[in-house]
Design an enzyme around this catalytic site. Structure first.
Site, PDB file in Angstrom:
ATOM      1  N   ASP A 178      -5.220   8.843  10.845  1.00  0.00           N
ATOM      2  CA  ASP A 178      -4.699   8.541  10.888  1.00  0.00           C
ATOM      3  C   ASP A 178      -4.199   8.850  12.803  1.00  0.00           C
ATOM      4  OD1 ASP A 178      -3.723   8.694   7.516  1.00  0.00           O
ATOM      5  OD2 ASP A 178      -3.489   6.533   8.791  1.00  0.00           O
ATOM      6  N   TYR A 226     -10.976  -4.667   2.813  1.00  0.00           N
ATOM      7  CA  TYR A 226     -10.374  -4.570   3.956  1.00  0.00           C
ATOM      8  C   TYR A 226     -11.633  -4.280   5.335  1.00  0.00           C
ATOM      9  CZ  TYR A 226      -7.046  -1.816   6.720  1.00  0.00           C
ATOM     10  OH  TYR A 226      -5.589  -1.449   7.022  1.00  0.00           O
ATOM     11  N   GLU A 259       0.868  -0.769  -0.162  1.00  0.00           N
ATOM     12  CA  GLU A 259       0.083  -0.217  -0.066  1.00  0.00           C
ATOM     13  C   GLU A 259       1.212   0.958  -0.278  1.00  0.00           C
ATOM     14  OE1 GLU A 259      -3.010   1.040   2.557  1.00  0.00           O
ATOM     15  OE2 GLU A 259      -3.251  -1.501   2.961  1.00  0.00           O
TER      16      GLU A 259
HETATM   17  O1  IGP Z   1      -1.287   1.353  10.708  1.00  0.00           O
HETATM   18  P1  IGP Z   1      -1.815   0.223  11.513  1.00  0.00           P
HETATM   19  O2  IGP Z   1      -2.139   0.367  12.267  1.00  0.00           O
HETATM   20  O3  IGP Z   1      -0.990  -1.260  11.211  1.00  0.00           O
HETATM   21  O4  IGP Z   1      -3.771   0.558  10.252  1.00  0.00           O
HETATM   22  C1  IGP Z   1      -2.720  -0.001   8.652  1.00  0.00           C
HETATM   23  C2  IGP Z   1      -2.955   1.441   7.801  1.00  0.00           C
HETATM   24  O5  IGP Z   1      -2.238   2.025   7.966  1.00  0.00           O
HETATM   25  C3  IGP Z   1      -3.146   1.866   6.277  1.00  0.00           C
HETATM   26  O6  IGP Z   1      -3.917   0.218   5.713  1.00  0.00           O
HETATM   27  C4  IGP Z   1      -3.695   3.314   6.533  1.00  0.00           C
HETATM   28  C5  IGP Z   1      -2.974   4.110   6.564  1.00  0.00           C
HETATM   29  N1  IGP Z   1      -4.156   4.983   6.404  1.00  0.00           N
HETATM   30  C6  IGP Z   1      -5.291   4.741   6.493  1.00  0.00           C
HETATM   31  C7  IGP Z   1      -6.732   5.216   6.826  1.00  0.00           C
HETATM   32  C8  IGP Z   1      -7.885   5.117   7.211  1.00  0.00           C
HETATM   33  C9  IGP Z   1      -7.520   3.356   6.339  1.00  0.00           C
HETATM   34  C10 IGP Z   1      -6.158   2.092   6.122  1.00  0.00           C
HETATM   35  C11 IGP Z   1      -4.763   2.989   7.121  1.00  0.00           C
END
Ligand code: IGP
Length: 273
Positions: free
Chosen positions: A60, A174, A49
């Protein structure tokens, strides 16, 4: 066949779960992002990603917020993020790339130029977490025409909306493991396994879980139910803590190796030794 579909097909044959790292493109700079992608692939990552840094990353936590701030200092744009995917491919990467972006940078670029660039740079999937429902139909239509998967997000609180969210889903679904923002967690939404099994009753499309996953044990826990596991903040924090090594020529290789080892142990490959 979209490159991402081929990966899930292969892993299904091998009874394996996809490891899907997230990283913020341009953190600490674009050249280092390319070197890190090489390490992720060598460590066993199956799909990556590519996070477009954004000034207001509302979903975030602090780790990815800091990564976005660092990347934005380097004037990283949504277009330079797509160029990273193409550059990685030109360096020999076989990874499918998902472009992760908030909706505003897409709007700023304009839908026509955005999808032209998505196709031109070989992007396999899109995650747009704040895509407004009323815009989703058009974006899904354009994504389908571009043979790019628009990956839907479902949360444990989606309940009766799961069916409409995952209807016509392609690529993967997801599944968010917890409420709140991204960031490493010791535990997840109570009954998370039931939620994942419920999502699977609505679609045959692969499902991946994300949010808070940071250890081999957590990856293994979800590997028996999910087709993929997304790890973002834990890897972004590894990058952050290795920036002092990455920024010096004499210690750059060591910094890259630390990141590779961390990801390899998540995947459970021998490289984690
Ligand atoms: O950071 P984590 O807790 O491992 O979660 C995945 C995430 O980083 C990535 O998929 C993602 C980054 N920013 C997001 C905002 C919404 C959904 C998903 C995301």
């Amino acid at each position: 066949m979209n490159r991402m579909d081929a990966v899930f097909e292969r892993l299904k044959q091998q009874n394996e779960t996809a490891l899907i790292p997230f990283l913020t493109v341009g953190d600490p700079d674009l050249e280092t992002t390319l070197d890190i992608i090489d390490q992720l692939e060598a460590a066993g990552a199956d799909i990556v990603e590519l996070g477009v840094p954004y000034s207001d990353p509302l979903a975030d936590g602090p780790v990815i917020q800091r990564a976005s701030e660092r990347a934005l200092k380097g004037k990283v744009t949504i277009r330079s993020c797509m160029q990273v995917a193409l550059a990685a491919r030109e360096r020999g990467s076989r990874l499918p790339f998902i472009l992760f972006t908030y909706y505003n940078p897409v709007l700023q670029m304009g839908l026509d130029p955005f999808f032209e660039e998505v196709v031109a740079h070989g992007i396999s999937g899109l995650i747009i977490p704040d895509l407004p429902i009323e815009e989703a139909a058009e974006i899904r239509q354009r994504a389908r025409q571009a043979d790019v998967h628009l990956i839907p997000l479902v949360a444990p609180t989606s309940h009766e909306r799961i069916a409409s969210i995952v209807k016509d889903a392609t690529g993967f679904i997801y599944c968010v493991s917890s409420l709140g923002v991204t960031g490493e967690r010791a535990d997840f939404f109570a009954g998370i396994e039931d939620f994942l099994n419920t999502v699977k009753t609505y679609s045959n499309v692969p499902i991946a879980i994300g949010f808070g996953i940071s250890s081999r044990e957590q990856v293994a826990r979800f590997s028996s139910i999910c087709d993929g596991v997304v790890v973002g903040s834990a890897i972004v924090r590894q990058i952050e803590s290795n920036i002092p090594l990455l920024e010096k020529q004499e210690s750059r290789e060591e910094g890259l190796l630390q990141i590779r080892k961390f990801v390899a142990q998540l995947k459970g490959t021998s490289d984690s030794a």
